[in-house]
Design an enzyme around this catalytic site. Structure first.
Site, mmCIF file in Angstrom:
data_model
loop_
_atom_site.group_PDB
_atom_site.id
_atom_site.type_symbol
_atom_site.label_atom_id
_atom_site.label_comp_id
_atom_site.label_asym_id
_atom_site.label_seq_id
_atom_site.Cartn_x
_atom_site.Cartn_y
_atom_site.Cartn_z
ATOM 1 N N GLU A 58 -5.138 -4.284 10.866
ATOM 2 C CA GLU A 58 -4.277 -3.471 10.922
ATOM 3 C C GLU A 58 -4.676 -2.584 12.213
ATOM 4 O O GLU A 58 -5.303 -1.542 12.219
ATOM 5 C CB GLU A 58 -4.387 -2.572 9.648
ATOM 6 N N ASN A 90 0.978 -1.195 -0.003
ATOM 7 C CA ASN A 90 0.110 0.013 0.085
ATOM 8 C C ASN A 90 0.982 1.191 0.137
ATOM 9 O O ASN A 90 1.553 1.424 1.103
ATOM 10 C CB ASN A 90 -0.825 -0.018 1.344
ATOM 11 N N SER A 131 3.449 -1.586 10.678
ATOM 12 C CA SER A 131 4.989 -1.750 10.836
ATOM 13 C C SER A 131 5.585 -3.179 10.218
ATOM 14 O O SER A 131 6.465 -3.505 11.011
ATOM 15 C CB SER A 131 5.234 -1.190 12.207
HETATM 16 C C1 PEP Z 1 -0.761 0.430 6.038
HETATM 17 O O1 PEP Z 1 -0.919 1.382 5.596
HETATM 18 O O2 PEP Z 1 -1.530 -0.502 5.525
HETATM 19 C C2 PEP Z 1 0.477 0.100 6.886
HETATM 20 C C3 PEP Z 1 0.366 -1.317 7.498
HETATM 21 O O3 PEP Z 1 1.353 1.104 6.937
HETATM 22 P P1 PEP Z 1 3.014 0.483 7.830
HETATM 23 O O4 PEP Z 1 3.422 -0.566 7.067
HETATM 24 O O5 PEP Z 1 3.677 1.771 7.306
HETATM 25 O O6 PEP Z 1 2.712 0.517 8.762
#
Ligand code: PEP
Length: 253
Positions: free
Chosen positions: A168, A9, A214
Site C-alpha cells: 500500500e 478495510n 485507491s
Molecule cells: C486502505 O486504507 O487500505 C486503502 C487502500 O484505502 P483506499 O482504497 O481508500 O485508498
C-alpha cells in the site's frame, strides 16, 4: 496457484445498522458470483459481532483492522487476539500506514502484533508501503525490505500460509491516485523476492500479495491482471456494496 483475496478495510466508518445494510446489499450483489476470490470484510470493532452473525451463512470472511499484542490487562481501549477470535474474526490487518502514522505502530510493534496474531490462529494482512518522499527519493525498495524483514523476522516457513502482504503506497491511499499497474507489479515482485530470501522460493511463490491504494471498479481489473498482484485491499471503494462487488468480480476476469 495463489489464493486471490479481496479485502474491505472500512476504517472508522459504519455503525451496526450501516454494517447490516451493507451486508444485505453486498450478498445481493454477489448472488450470481462464481469466481474464486476470497472476500474479507473488516468492519470497526463495534460492528464485528453483528457482522459475524450476518456473514455466518455466507462465503465471506470476517476480519478486524487492528489488535493489541498482549493477551489482556491494563491497555485501555485496546482489543486482543483472543477477543477477536471470540467474535469469529479470521483475519486481522496489521501495520496499516494509518496505524503507523497516527498510533505509534513502529516496525517493532508491528512485528509483535504479527507474532501474536499468528500464534493465536489468526491470519494476518501485513501492510507495507512507502511515502511519496521515499518514492521520489528512490528508496522504495529499501523501505519495503526494512518493513518486511522487521515484521517477519523470527517467523518460520510454517507461519507463512497464514500471512498475506498488502503493498500500500502511502501516496495512493485515499488520494484517488493509484499506483500504475507496472509500479504495483514491480513492488510486488520485489516483496516476493525479499520473502524468498527469508523463507525460500516455494513459500514466496505461494504468498498472496494484495495491492491497496485507491482501488476502484474502474482500475481494479488492470491492477489485478499483473502477474504478482494477487488481490486488493480496498478502503473508500469498499464502503458501497455495489462498488466493492464490482471490484471482487473484476478479480475473476
Ligand atoms: C486502505 O486504507 O487500505 C486503502 C487502500 O484505502 P483506499 O482504497 O481508500 O485508498
Amino acid at each position: 496457484m495463489r489464493k486471490k483475496i479481496i479485502a474491505a478495510n472500512w476504517k472508522m466508518n459504519k455503525d451496526i445498522n450501516e454494517t447490516s445494510e451493507f451486508v444485505y446489499a453486498f450478498r445481493d450483489e454477489m448472488k450470481s458470483y462464481d469466481g474464486t476470490a476470497e472476500v474479507i470484510i473488516c468492519p470497526p470493532f463495534i460492528a464485528l459481532d453483528a457482522a459475524a452473525e450476518l456473514l455466518r451463512e455466507s462465503p465471506f470472511i470476517l476480519g478486524a483492522q487492528n489488535l493489541h499484542y498482549e493477551n489482556d490487562g491494563a491497555f485501555t481501549g485496546e482489543v486482543s487476539a483472543r477477543m477477536l477470535k471470540s467474535v469469529g474474526v479470521s483475519y486481522v490487518i496489521v501495520g496499516h500506514s494509518e496505524r503507523r502514522q497516527f498510533f505509534g505502530d513502529t516496525d517493532e510493534v508491528v512485528a509483535k502484533k504479527v507474532k501474536k496474531a499468528l500464534s493465536s490462529d489468526l491470519n494476518v494482512i501485513l501492510c507495507v508501503g512507502e511515502s511519496l518522499a521515499e518514492r521520489d527519493g528512490g528508496v522504495t525498495e529499501k523501505v519495503l525490505e526494512r518493513q518486511i524483514k522487521a515484521a517477519l523476522e523470527g517467523l518460520t516457513p510454517k507461519d507463512l500460509p497464514s500471512l498475506v502482504v498488502a503493498y500500500e503506497p502511502i501516496w495512493a491511499i485515499g488520494t484517488g491516485r493509484n499506483a500504475t499497474p507496472q509500479q504495483a507489479e514491480d513492488a510486488h515482485a520485489f516483496i516476493r523476492r525479499t520473502v524468498a530470501g527469508m523463507f525460500g522460493k516455494e513459500v514466496a511463490d505461494s504468498l498472496t500479495i494484495q495491492y491497496g491504494g485507491s482501488v476502484k471498479p474502474e482500475n481494479a481489473a488492470e491492477l489485478l491482471s499483473q502477474p504478482d498482484v494477487d488481490g486488493a485491499l480496498v478502503g473508500g471503494a469498499s464502503l458501497k456494496a455495489d462498488s466493492f462487488a464490482k471490484i471482487v468480480k473484476s478479480s475473476s476476469r
